[in-house]
Design a protein around this motif. Sequence first.
Motif, short mmCIF file in Angstrom:
data_model
loop_
_atom_site.label_atom_id
_atom_site.label_comp_id
_atom_site.label_asym_id
_atom_site.label_seq_id
_atom_site.Cartn_x
_atom_site.Cartn_y
_atom_site.Cartn_z
N UNK A 1 0.82 -1.22 0.00
CA UNK A 1 0.00 0.00 0.00
C UNK A 1 0.85 1.27 0.00
N UNK A 2 2.19 1.13 0.30
CA UNK A 2 3.11 2.28 0.34
C UNK A 2 2.68 3.30 1.39
N UNK A 3 2.04 2.85 2.45
CA UNK A 3 1.65 3.72 3.56
C UNK A 3 1.52 2.89 4.82
N UNK A 4 1.35 3.58 5.94
CA UNK A 4 1.28 2.89 7.24
C UNK A 4 0.07 1.99 7.31
N UNK A 5 0.26 0.81 7.92
CA UNK A 5 -0.82 -0.16 8.09
C UNK A 5 -0.77 -0.72 9.52
N UNK A 6 -1.98 -1.01 10.08
CA UNK A 6 -2.08 -1.59 11.41
C UNK A 6 -2.45 -3.07 11.29
N UNK A 7 -1.81 -3.90 12.11
CA UNK A 7 -2.07 -5.34 12.09
C UNK A 7 -3.28 -5.67 12.94
N UNK A 8 -3.72 -6.91 12.84
CA UNK A 8 -4.73 -7.41 13.75
C UNK A 8 -4.12 -7.66 15.12
N UNK A 9 -5.01 -7.79 16.12
CA UNK A 9 -4.54 -8.08 17.48
C UNK A 9 -4.09 -9.53 17.55
N UNK A 10 -2.90 -9.73 18.11
CA UNK A 10 -2.40 -11.10 18.31
C UNK A 10 -1.72 -11.15 19.66
N UNK A 11 -1.37 -12.35 20.09
CA UNK A 11 -0.79 -12.59 21.43
C UNK A 11 0.72 -12.69 21.32
N UNK A 12 1.38 -12.06 22.27
CA UNK A 12 2.84 -12.18 22.39
C UNK A 12 3.18 -12.10 23.87
N UNK A 13 3.85 -13.10 24.38
CA UNK A 13 4.23 -13.17 25.81
C UNK A 13 3.01 -13.00 26.69
N UNK A 14 1.91 -13.72 26.33
CA UNK A 14 0.67 -13.70 27.12
C UNK A 14 0.05 -12.31 27.20
N UNK A 15 0.32 -11.49 26.22
CA UNK A 15 -0.27 -10.14 26.19
C UNK A 15 -0.82 -9.88 24.79
N UNK A 16 -1.90 -9.09 24.73
CA UNK A 16 -2.51 -8.72 23.47
C UNK A 16 -1.80 -7.49 22.91
N UNK A 17 -1.29 -7.64 21.67
CA UNK A 17 -0.55 -6.55 21.05
C UNK A 17 -1.01 -6.42 19.60
N UNK A 18 -0.64 -5.27 19.00
CA UNK A 18 -0.80 -5.09 17.57
C UNK A 18 0.34 -4.21 17.07
N UNK A 19 0.61 -4.30 15.77
CA UNK A 19 1.74 -3.59 15.18
C UNK A 19 1.24 -2.50 14.25
#
Length: 819
Positions: free
Chosen positions: A163-181
Amino acid sequence: MNTLPSSHTSRGPLAAGEHAPRREPLSRWYWLTPLISMAIFIAVMGAGAWWLHRQQQSLEREVLYRDTEAAAQTVRLRVLSQQDALSSLARSLAAEEIDENGFRSRAKELVAQYGEINSVAAFDAQRNLRWAEARPDSGANWQTGMPILESEPTANYNRARDARQARYSRVYSRSNAKVFDVAVPVFIGTRFSGMVIATYSVSSLLSNAVPTEIRTKYKVEIHDREERSIAAEGDQFDELGVEHSRLLDPPGDGMRLVAHADAQRPHFRTNLLLWLVLGLSVFIIWSLATVWRHMLRRAAAEQQLEREAGFRRAMEDSMLTGMRAIDMEGRITYVNAAFCRMTGFAEHELLGAVPPYPYWTAEDIASKWDEFAAVMSSRAYRDNLGLEATVQRKDGSRFAARLYLSPLIDERGAQFGWMTSMTDITEPKRVRESLAAAHERFTTVLEELDAAVSVVAPPADPSRGEAELLFANRYFRQLFGNDPAGHAKLAGSAPPDAAAPGTAHEVHCTDIDRWFEVRRRQIEWVDGRRVEVQIATDITSRVMSENIQRQQAAREAWTSRLITMGEMASSLAHELNQPLTAITNYSMGTVARVKSIMSRDPESRAGELLPPLEKTASQAQRAGAIIRRIREFVKRREPNRKKATVQAILDDAIGLVEFDAVKRQVIIETELQPHLPPIAVDPIMIEQVLVNLMRNGIEAMADARDRRLTVSAHVYTDPAGQVGTAIDVMDRGHGIPPEAAAQLFEPFYTTKSEGMGMGLNICRSIVEFHQGRLWAENNPPLNGQPNGCTFHLRLPFHHAGETPANDGTNEVTSQVTPS
């Protein structure tokens, strides 16, 4: 007062053996009506409490919706601001403005500033990790290479790259915590060179982005796209009430902010209303009991009034007002004791008397007959103000009295006579006449005052009608007539309570161009109203005198500032001459040293230093020459005139402002008439005048589209036949405002916040010292828009060495600098 004569009065006290009339018992409906009213009242108040309860719930729902909207907007704005910071970091990477240390420093600032950002990492085009910074407590374990990116971050990486622009990821788990990128692509031109990825903690985003007052007021959660709670803040209420959710975009992907209100929150206003209803019900019951007791007391009072009816005659006899009743033929049928005391006649001497009455004065019998006939013929008396008459006592003395007549009406509504009340007004009349005399004297004094005195009553309704002018003396009427608006003009803008009563303030009436010293205060008028009295003294002559004194003081201060500036210029010139001489000597010594080196070693690069050193020495000599000319000018000596060409002066001036013009993207154009003859002037001073005018023109075109500064020169001939050189400096700015045109060349006047206001004034002084002229005028508008202004400089021709006559009136007291 309708008082019946003795033959028609009600009965006296009850005789022995008589009984009071039997009264009917109270109807039961007298009791049922209040009870029914109270029941209806309680029902209505209960319904009102229920309605208020519903209104309270509706209000809380609206507040919840508004707070949820505000919290969601705060989260969006916070995430967008962080996205802008990451985009700025990506642009710096693309431009290669930062290295690893720079990246780590800025990434560490982002992680420290925003608690919801766990880490910031930079990847190359092959998804290999270059650099990364993570929060120590975030649990992020950055490694080198591809394996650190799970499936969802990898997919988001590809979406942002495509897309050549900023994008947000879906929520996923990392180290037993909910994160997104959030992935921000890095492009160098059109080539993809990597990615900047920041990892967010959902719970930290909720605790940091949502305002504290909302998190403490409600239970706030973040749900994913499957409506599952992935983060929560706030109290754990026993029972959740109404809720509201808003979509968070960014970060998007179905994330919603959900706020729950407490269902058990007490409704203070509803409880208060219920207590008020209960209290009012108790009060109504108490009121019913009170009314019953009052009715019993009233029955007893009515019996007492019947027994006391016999005392009416005694009360009438004790009155100080004389009472007299006559029948329809004018015969006296009743008089009280006070009437007998006033006239000196006994009751038997007055009863049955017909006009003319014995207390009429002989000279007034004819007029009184006319009044009596008018009253009898009209069968009514409409004058409620009474009738003033002179009454003669039995002993021949007289007194002033006021008579009031009212008809006597029987129980069938038929009139059977007239009741007359008589009051002795001898003393009140004397007091009134004294007051009238005092008022006349006081009014005479006010009318002769040389001050405007007015009394105004404000309108009962300020939105309707205007103030009423109750009094105005002669001086006020001469100025404003009987218009109450004159009172307001003299009052000015100060409110009546702006100062203590009687405090004076000055007011200028523009329509008559006069100054007044006004004193105002609130007083109570004769009719009990609160009115405003105002005394305005004409102080026009005093104000004019004070203005003249202030103008004189301003002129003295201005003269003092000019003298001080001249002394400062002379001192600066003296102090700066020695360091400039030293600079010249050092530069010339260095030039000689370089030339010596060049003579020994022709291939040496030391020759590259010669041009800047020679220019430095030349500019130092120029500065010294300027200082010497200004010192000579300040000391009221003639300038050092010599032949100079306009081209040479203009070239030197353009060289001094060329750097400013390039910096401000201004093009300098010159239009010189061929073969211009030389002029006999002081070149340094004329050069400084042109530098000042060109700098002003460059600064005036700071926000103009057409940034061209045109300097033209040609030979002119004025109407008097004098020949000289004309130099015009034209800019394309906004022109000279009309309010500044008259003061443009005044000392200390400037339109710039950092200006001293002396540049143009000294320029004109220098030009006039050369017996020339300097003025400015706006250019004709272009397409209806301002098109800048032109400064016109006119210098007459003089032969070299010829010095024009100087009367000493044109003096320069400071160096010419742009204002």
